[in-house]
Write an enzyme that holds these catalytic residues in place. Structure first.
Site, short mmCIF file in Angstrom:
data_model
loop_
_atom_site.label_atom_id
_atom_site.label_comp_id
_atom_site.label_asym_id
_atom_site.label_seq_id
_atom_site.Cartn_x
_atom_site.Cartn_y
_atom_site.Cartn_z
N LEU A 1 8.61 -36.01 26.55
CA LEU A 1 8.66 -36.51 26.82
C LEU A 1 9.54 -37.53 25.77
CD1 LEU A 1 4.36 -37.12 26.70
CD2 LEU A 1 6.17 -38.16 28.43
N LYS B 1 1.17 -44.44 16.32
CA LYS B 1 -0.35 -45.23 16.39
C LYS B 1 -0.31 -46.10 16.43
CE LYS B 1 -1.02 -41.05 17.58
NZ LYS B 1 -1.52 -40.51 19.12
N THR C 1 -2.75 -29.60 28.13
CA THR C 1 -3.39 -28.93 26.85
C THR C 1 -3.67 -28.84 26.32
OG1 THR C 1 -0.69 -29.55 27.23
CG2 THR C 1 -1.50 -28.09 29.08
N ASN D 1 -1.91 -39.43 26.97
CA ASN D 1 -2.68 -38.99 25.09
C ASN D 1 -1.91 -37.59 24.02
OD1 ASN D 1 -5.40 -37.07 24.06
ND2 ASN D 1 -3.89 -35.45 25.41
N SER E 1 -4.94 -43.18 16.38
CA SER E 1 -5.67 -42.79 14.94
C SER E 1 -6.44 -43.74 14.05
CB SER E 1 -4.69 -41.98 14.52
OG SER E 1 -4.64 -41.00 14.05
N TYR F 1 3.76 -40.75 12.22
CA TYR F 1 2.95 -40.88 12.99
C TYR F 1 2.22 -42.03 12.72
CZ TYR F 1 -1.59 -39.17 15.13
OH TYR F 1 -2.97 -38.35 15.52
N GLY G 1 -0.05 -34.37 28.22
CA GLY G 1 -0.81 -33.93 27.09
C GLY G 1 -1.62 -33.01 27.34
N1 LIG Z 1 -6.48 -34.44 16.15
C1 LIG Z 1 -6.58 -35.11 15.96
O1 LIG Z 1 -7.66 -35.18 14.65
C2 LIG Z 1 -6.75 -36.66 16.20
C3 LIG Z 1 -7.65 -37.64 15.72
C4 LIG Z 1 -6.38 -38.70 16.07
C5 LIG Z 1 -5.84 -39.26 17.06
N2 LIG Z 1 -5.70 -38.07 18.11
C6 LIG Z 1 -4.41 -37.99 19.20
O2 LIG Z 1 -5.86 -37.47 20.10
C7 LIG Z 1 -4.58 -37.71 20.97
C8 LIG Z 1 -4.78 -36.00 21.64
O3 LIG Z 1 -4.68 -34.87 20.61
P1 LIG Z 1 -4.83 -33.14 20.45
O4 LIG Z 1 -5.20 -33.05 19.29
O5 LIG Z 1 -6.01 -32.81 21.41
O6 LIG Z 1 -3.59 -32.96 20.66
P2 LIG Z 1 -2.89 -31.19 20.49
O7 LIG Z 1 -3.67 -30.15 20.64
O8 LIG Z 1 -2.19 -30.87 19.18
O9 LIG Z 1 -2.02 -31.15 21.24
C9 LIG Z 1 -0.50 -32.01 21.49
C10 LIG Z 1 -0.13 -32.28 23.03
O10 LIG Z 1 0.93 -32.72 23.16
C11 LIG Z 1 1.61 -32.23 24.02
N3 LIG Z 1 3.66 -32.61 23.95
C12 LIG Z 1 2.86 -32.77 22.35
N4 LIG Z 1 5.07 -32.65 22.19
C13 LIG Z 1 5.42 -33.11 23.44
C14 LIG Z 1 6.12 -33.68 24.32
N5 LIG Z 1 8.10 -33.70 23.67
N6 LIG Z 1 6.35 -33.66 25.79
C15 LIG Z 1 5.16 -33.81 26.17
N7 LIG Z 1 4.20 -33.44 25.61
C16 LIG Z 1 4.53 -33.11 24.57
C17 LIG Z 1 2.00 -31.11 24.18
O11 LIG Z 1 2.21 -30.48 24.86
P3 LIG Z 1 2.14 -28.52 25.54
O12 LIG Z 1 0.24 -28.35 24.31
O13 LIG Z 1 1.81 -28.65 26.84
O14 LIG Z 1 2.97 -28.43 24.40
C18 LIG Z 1 0.02 -30.93 23.82
O15 LIG Z 1 -0.67 -31.46 25.29
C19 LIG Z 1 -3.34 -37.57 20.37
O16 LIG Z 1 -2.55 -38.73 20.92
C20 LIG Z 1 -3.56 -37.75 19.14
O17 LIG Z 1 -2.43 -38.15 18.73
C21 LIG Z 1 -5.83 -36.67 17.31
#
Ligand SMILES: NC(=O)c1ccc[n+]([C@@H]2O[C@H](COP(=O)([O-])OP(=O)(O)OC[C@H]3O[C@@H](n4cnc5c(N)ncnc54)[C@H](OP(=O)(O)O)[C@@H]3O)[C@@H](O)[C@H]2O)c1
Length: 242
Positions: A60, A155, A16, A86, A138, A151, A14
């Site tokens: 994935l 986690k 991106t 990630n 998370s 979700y 991830g």
């Molecule tokens: N945002 C929050 O508030 C928060 C809070 C706690 C924990 N987290 C954790 O932090 C991490 C990053 O979060 P984020 O908010 O930065 O994420 P995000 O911007 O929503 O991006 C999600 C990522 O997962 C990839 N992805 C989704 N489905 C996929 C699949 N089937 N196969 C491969 N890749 C896939 C996407 O790829 P593409 O974009 O290329 O499609 C993207 O790179 C995650 O593990 C999330 O659970 C986030």
């Protein structure tokens, strides 16, 4: 001062994502050889490649796609210092409305893929002492999250997997830890209602969300030689007390 990640080979899934892109940039700045996976965001992946990272398309949720990625990656990287799980997805709804497909889709990407990818890449991780695996988790995995049983369970499962792998792989000098980045504004949180955002801010003594840049900096530190003797932990990198 020498770059913190000089000559380290790092793979983040991830790349991106909001957090992933910040990490890719910072790891490159710190001298790492950076590899990342992406799913749909090809254009953005190309931009990251122009900075010097190498991106691979990978779904994935699909074991065959993971196999294909690993086969190519193993030709490009002889060893792996750091593996960061990630990438993640959500399919939020309450249990009364949640379908089996919504449950399975989240489990495949968020929990099964980290298991399977780690297993496939162990030979590369064993070539480095110590090597490191990070699960991005998370607070939902500890406290639960209304409308997101899939979700939260994924986690929570990742936290349990990190603690277990830390025990299993310690003798091979692979450190396995979990990092909770806290609430970040990203594609994942774009549909979160305003009143929930407001509640998150109110619960933060600093009245702020987490910043992906700051979390990425923490991951750079954890990936560096400055951290060599810590495993089986969950790091909460957020502004709200747990
Ligand atoms: N945002 C929050 O508030 C928060 C809070 C706690 C924990 N987290 C954790 O932090 C991490 C990053 O979060 P984020 O908010 O930065 O994420 P995000 O911007 O929503 O991006 C999600 C990522 O997962 C990839 N992805 C989704 N489905 C996929 C699949 N089937 N196969 C491969 N890749 C896939 C996407 O790829 P593409 O974009 O290329 O499609 C993207 O790179 C995650 O593990 C999330 O659970 C986030």
């Amino acid at each position: 001062m020498e770059p913190l990640l000089k000559e380290k080979t790092i793979l983040i899934t991830g790349g991106t994502s909001q957090l992933g892109q910040s990490f890719v940039r910072k790891a490159l700045e710190q001298g790492a050889k950076v590899f990342f996976t992406y799913f749909r965001n090809k254009d953005f992946a190309e931009q990251l490649q122009k900075l010097g990272a190498k991106g691979y398309p990978c779904d994935l949720a699909n074991i065959n796609s993971i196999h294909e990625f690993v086969a190519v990656f193993r030709k490009d990287a002889e060893q792996l210092d750091v593996l960061i799980h990630n990438a993640a997805m959500t399919a939020d709804t309450t249990i009364e409305k949640m379908s089996e497909q919504e449950w399975d889709a989240v489990m495949k990407v968020n929990l099964k893929a980290p298991f399977y990818l780690t297993k496939q890449l162990l030979p590369l991780l064993f070539k480095v002492t110590p090597s490191k695996v990070f699960m991005v988790v998370s607070r939902a995995g500890l406290s639960g999250l209304y409308g997101a049983a899939n979700y939260a369970a994924s986690k929570g499962g990742l936290i349990a997997m990190a603690k277990t792998l830390a025990k299993e792989l310690g003798r091979k000098k692979v450190l396995v830890n979990a990092v909770n980045p806290g609430f970040m504004c990203s594609g994942m949180t774009v549909h979160v209602p305003d009143k929930v955002l407001q509640k998150n801010i109110e619960e933060s003594p600093l009245k702020t969300f987490s910043g992906p840049e700051e979390v990425a900096g923490f991951l750079v530190y954890l990936s560096s030689g400055l951290m060599r003797q810590v495993t089986g932990q969950v790091f909460h990198f957020e502004s709200r007390p747990i």
